[in-house]
Design a protein around this motif. Structure first.
Motif, mmCIF file in Angstrom:
data_model
loop_
_atom_site.group_PDB
_atom_site.id
_atom_site.type_symbol
_atom_site.label_atom_id
_atom_site.label_comp_id
_atom_site.label_asym_id
_atom_site.label_seq_id
_atom_site.Cartn_x
_atom_site.Cartn_y
_atom_site.Cartn_z
ATOM 1 N N PRO A 1 0.815 -1.213 0.000
ATOM 2 C CA PRO A 1 0.000 0.000 0.000
ATOM 3 C C PRO A 1 0.851 1.265 0.000
ATOM 4 N N PHE A 2 0.250 2.362 -0.387
ATOM 5 C CA PHE A 2 0.889 3.670 -0.312
ATOM 6 C C PHE A 2 0.942 4.116 1.137
ATOM 7 N N LEU A 3 1.934 4.905 1.462
ATOM 8 C CA LEU A 3 2.015 5.555 2.757
ATOM 9 C C LEU A 3 1.788 7.036 2.506
ATOM 10 N N VAL A 4 0.797 7.615 3.194
ATOM 11 C CA VAL A 4 0.444 9.022 3.017
ATOM 12 C C VAL A 4 0.745 9.752 4.311
ATOM 13 N N TYR B 1 7.061 1.171 -4.877
ATOM 14 C CA TYR B 1 7.470 1.151 -6.285
ATOM 15 C C TYR B 1 8.214 2.418 -6.679
ATOM 16 N N ASN B 2 8.232 3.415 -5.810
ATOM 17 C CA ASN B 2 8.881 4.691 -6.088
ATOM 18 C C ASN B 2 10.308 4.637 -5.550
ATOM 19 N N ALA B 3 11.284 4.510 -6.437
ATOM 20 C CA ALA B 3 12.680 4.375 -6.025
ATOM 21 C C ALA B 3 13.181 5.614 -5.291
#
Length: 94
Positions: A54-57, A75-77
């Motif tokens: 999941p994304f972390l916001v 997925y964001n290096a």
């Protein structure tokens, strides 16, 4: 200028000038600037669809109604996105 605008300017400059993982030092920076805010981190994802990452916001809510937000994904290096400011919602007159 809203509090989130000032905070985003400071935070994005801080991130660029800091080469290491600074933990929550950036929150201290905002407190030293006498900004009153609430800090929140939330995971967003759909486990039912097999999303195991999941994304972390991360959100900052300021007393003047403005907000700041950034997002991280496995997925964001590059780690986190830059901070973004949101102005308060306009108040409708009755």
């Amino acid at each position: 200028m809203f509090d989130a605008d000032a905070a985003v300017t400071l935070l994005n400059r801080f991130v660029v000038n800091t080469r290491c993982d600074a933990g929550d030092v950036y929150l201290t920076l905002l407190h030293e600037g006498n900004l009153v805010f609430r800090h929140e981190r939330t995971r967003i994802g759909r486990q039912a669809l097999g999303d195991t990452s999941p994304f972390l916001v991360e959100s900052l809510y300021f007393d003047d109604g403005s907000r700041a937000l950034r997002v991280s994904s496995p997925y964001n290096a590059g780690g986190w996105t830059r901070w973004t400011a949101f102005q308060p919602l306009p108040v409708e007159s009755a």
